[in-house]
Design a protein around this motif. Structure first.
Motif, PDB file in Angstrom:
ATOM      1  N   HIS A   6       0.807  -1.218   0.000  1.00  0.00           N
ATOM      2  CA  HIS A   6       0.000   0.000   0.000  1.00  0.00           C
ATOM      3  C   HIS A   6       0.841   1.270   0.000  1.00  0.00           C
ATOM      4  N   PHE A   7       2.162   1.146  -0.205  1.00  0.00           N
ATOM      5  CA  PHE A   7       2.999   2.320  -0.304  1.00  0.00           C
ATOM      6  C   PHE A   7       2.663   3.046  -1.591  1.00  0.00           C
ATOM      7  N   SER A   8       2.670   4.331  -1.553  1.00  0.00           N
ATOM      8  CA  SER A   8       2.433   5.102  -2.774  1.00  0.00           C
ATOM      9  C   SER A   8       3.768   5.304  -3.480  1.00  0.00           C
ATOM     10  N   SER A   9       3.689   5.625  -4.750  1.00  0.00           N
ATOM     11  CA  SER A   9       4.917   5.837  -5.512  1.00  0.00           C
ATOM     12  C   SER A   9       5.642   7.103  -5.059  1.00  0.00           C
ATOM     13  N   SER A  10       4.994   7.949  -4.260  1.00  0.00           N
ATOM     14  CA  SER A  10       5.651   9.140  -3.751  1.00  0.00           C
ATOM     15  C   SER A  10       6.429   8.866  -2.467  1.00  0.00           C
ATOM     16  N   SER A  11       6.256   7.686  -1.874  1.00  0.00           N
ATOM     17  CA  SER A  11       7.024   7.314  -0.698  1.00  0.00           C
ATOM     18  C   SER A  11       8.478   7.121  -1.101  1.00  0.00           C
ATOM     19  N   ILE A  12       9.360   7.425  -0.178  1.00  0.00           N
ATOM     20  CA  ILE A  12      10.774   7.238  -0.460  1.00  0.00           C
ATOM     21  C   ILE A  12      11.136   5.800  -0.111  1.00  0.00           C
ATOM     22  N   ILE A  13      11.425   5.029  -1.141  1.00  0.00           N
ATOM     23  CA  ILE A  13      11.811   3.646  -0.921  1.00  0.00           C
ATOM     24  C   ILE A  13      12.984   3.310  -1.829  1.00  0.00           C
ATOM     25  N   GLY A  14      13.717   2.283  -1.444  1.00  0.00           N
ATOM     26  CA  GLY A  14      14.896   1.883  -2.193  1.00  0.00           C
ATOM     27  C   GLY A  14      14.832   0.429  -2.611  1.00  0.00           C
ATOM     28  N   HIS A  15      15.987  -0.107  -2.901  1.00  0.00           N
ATOM     29  CA  HIS A  15      16.095  -1.470  -3.419  1.00  0.00           C
ATOM     30  C   HIS A  15      15.491  -2.510  -2.478  1.00  0.00           C
ATOM     31  N   ASP A  16      15.790  -2.408  -1.199  1.00  0.00           N
ATOM     32  CA  ASP A  16      15.286  -3.408  -0.251  1.00  0.00           C
ATOM     33  C   ASP A  16      13.762  -3.420  -0.206  1.00  0.00           C
ATOM     34  N   GLU A  17      13.162  -2.249  -0.230  1.00  0.00           N
ATOM     35  CA  GLU A  17      11.710  -2.163  -0.188  1.00  0.00           C
ATOM     36  C   GLU A  17      11.076  -2.704  -1.476  1.00  0.00           C
ATOM     37  N   ILE A  18      11.700  -2.443  -2.595  1.00  0.00           N
ATOM     38  CA  ILE A  18      11.195  -2.974  -3.867  1.00  0.00           C
ATOM     39  C   ILE A  18      11.317  -4.494  -3.880  1.00  0.00           C
ATOM     40  N   ASP A  19      12.451  -5.003  -3.402  1.00  0.00           N
ATOM     41  CA  ASP A  19      12.627  -6.463  -3.323  1.00  0.00           C
ATOM     42  C   ASP A  19      11.547  -7.085  -2.444  1.00  0.00           C
ATOM     43  N   LEU A  20      11.230  -6.437  -1.336  1.00  0.00           N
ATOM     44  CA  LEU A  20      10.185  -6.935  -0.446  1.00  0.00           C
ATOM     45  C   LEU A  20       8.818  -6.891  -1.125  1.00  0.00           C
ATOM     46  N   LEU A  21       8.541  -5.828  -1.854  1.00  0.00           N
ATOM     47  CA  LEU A  21       7.277  -5.716  -2.584  1.00  0.00           C
ATOM     48  C   LEU A  21       7.160  -6.832  -3.629  1.00  0.00           C
ATOM     49  N   LEU A  22       8.245  -7.123  -4.311  1.00  0.00           N
ATOM     50  CA  LEU A  22       8.232  -8.215  -5.285  1.00  0.00           C
ATOM     51  C   LEU A  22       8.017  -9.560  -4.606  1.00  0.00           C
ATOM     52  N   LYS A  23       8.629  -9.759  -3.453  1.00  0.00           N
ATOM     53  CA  LYS A  23       8.409 -11.005  -2.706  1.00  0.00           C
ATOM     54  C   LYS A  23       6.948 -11.118  -2.296  1.00  0.00           C
ATOM     55  N   GLU A  24       6.387 -10.031  -1.825  1.00  0.00           N
ATOM     56  CA  GLU A  24       4.967 -10.027  -1.453  1.00  0.00           C
ATOM     57  C   GLU A  24       4.085 -10.334  -2.660  1.00  0.00           C
ATOM     58  N   ALA A  25       4.441  -9.780  -3.814  1.00  0.00           N
ATOM     59  CA  ALA A  25       3.664 -10.048  -5.028  1.00  0.00           C
ATOM     60  C   ALA A  25       3.702 -11.536  -5.351  1.00  0.00           C
ATOM     61  N   PHE A  26       4.881 -12.126  -5.279  1.00  0.00           N
ATOM     62  CA  PHE A  26       4.999 -13.550  -5.595  1.00  0.00           C
ATOM     63  C   PHE A  26       4.211 -14.398  -4.602  1.00  0.00           C
ATOM     64  N   ASP A  27       4.276 -14.043  -3.329  1.00  0.00           N
ATOM     65  CA  ASP A  27       3.516 -14.781  -2.316  1.00  0.00           C
ATOM     66  C   ASP A  27       2.009 -14.611  -2.500  1.00  0.00           C
ATOM     67  N   THR A  28       1.585 -13.448  -2.960  1.00  0.00           N
ATOM     68  CA  THR A  28       0.164 -13.125  -3.118  1.00  0.00           C
ATOM     69  C   THR A  28      -0.477 -13.868  -4.278  1.00  0.00           C
ATOM     70  N   GLN A  29       0.298 -14.229  -5.310  1.00  0.00           N
ATOM     71  CA  GLN A  29      -0.271 -14.848  -6.510  1.00  0.00           C
ATOM     72  C   GLN A  29      -1.008 -16.136  -6.212  1.00  0.00           C
ATOM     73  N   VAL A  30      -0.699 -16.775  -5.114  1.00  0.00           N
ATOM     74  CA  VAL A  30      -1.372 -18.026  -4.763  1.00  0.00           C
ATOM     75  C   VAL A  30      -2.855 -17.793  -4.462  1.00  0.00           C
ATOM     76  N   ARG A  31      -3.157 -16.671  -3.847  1.00  0.00           N
ATOM     77  CA  ARG A  31      -4.554 -16.406  -3.462  1.00  0.00           C
ATOM     78  C   ARG A  31      -5.243 -15.334  -4.301  1.00  0.00           C
ATOM     79  N   ASP A  32      -4.456 -14.460  -4.974  1.00  0.00           N
ATOM     80  CA  ASP A  32      -5.070 -13.369  -5.738  1.00  0.00           C
ATOM     81  C   ASP A  32      -4.102 -12.885  -6.812  1.00  0.00           C
ATOM     82  N   VAL A  33      -4.156 -13.523  -7.973  1.00  0.00           N
ATOM     83  CA  VAL A  33      -3.194 -13.214  -9.034  1.00  0.00           C
ATOM     84  C   VAL A  33      -3.352 -11.787  -9.553  1.00  0.00           C
ATOM     85  N   LYS A  34      -4.567 -11.258  -9.554  1.00  0.00           N
ATOM     86  CA  LYS A  34      -4.769  -9.875 -10.015  1.00  0.00           C
ATOM     87  C   LYS A  34      -4.053  -8.893  -9.077  1.00  0.00           C
ATOM     88  N   GLU A  35      -4.180  -9.097  -7.782  1.00  0.00           N
ATOM     89  CA  GLU A  35      -3.487  -8.236  -6.820  1.00  0.00           C
ATOM     90  C   GLU A  35      -1.977  -8.403  -6.956  1.00  0.00           C
TER      91      GLU A  35
END
Length: 126
Positions: A6-35
């Motif tokens: 739920h971070f907005s693109s205006s939040s200041i985030i770096g590589h670690d946060e993006i990596d975490l977001l990608l991990k969350e996306a991969f974990d989420t695909q099991v229950r909600d591929v659209k999300e």
């Protein structure tokens, strides 16, 4: 664990946060591929905004995988091809394996079974 979906693109985030977001996306695909796709698209935009090549490449590969799950094969192959060249150039075998799995699954699901199996076996060898 911090959730970044739920971070907005205006939040200041770096590589670690993006990596975490990608991990969350991969974990989420099991229950909600659209999300999961939405999360990967957000990670892609954030990665592009800070020129984070690893984030861009993994976002492409995840989007390819997620579109394959949703039976959007043309989009799946487009994203897989975008990421594959970069994975090969940097020698990222995990990334290459995911791309091979995605491409193999597309071919397998579209009655190109022999070609699909070739890619699927390649993904296991990587």
């Amino acid at each position: 664990m911090q959730k970044l979906a739920h971070f907005s693109s205006s939040s200041i985030i770096g590589h670690d946060e993006i990596d975490l977001l990608l991990k969350e996306a991969f974990d989420t695909q099991v229950r909600d591929v659209k999300e999961a796709r939405n999360m990967a698209e957000k990670a892609l935009k954030l990665s592009e905004s800070i020129e984070y090549e690893k984030g861009i490449t993994y976002a492409y590969s995840y989007l390819g995988f997620f579109w394959m799950i949703g039976s959007e094969y043309k989009k799946s192959l487009e994203y897989a091809r975008l990421s594959n060249g970069i994975f090969e150039a940097i020698g990222d075998k995990l990334g290459m394996a995911l791309v091979a799995f995605t491409v193999g699954s597309v071919h397998y699901k579209t009655d190109e079974t022999h070609l699909g199996l070739k890619y699927l076996l390649n993904s296991l060898e990587l």
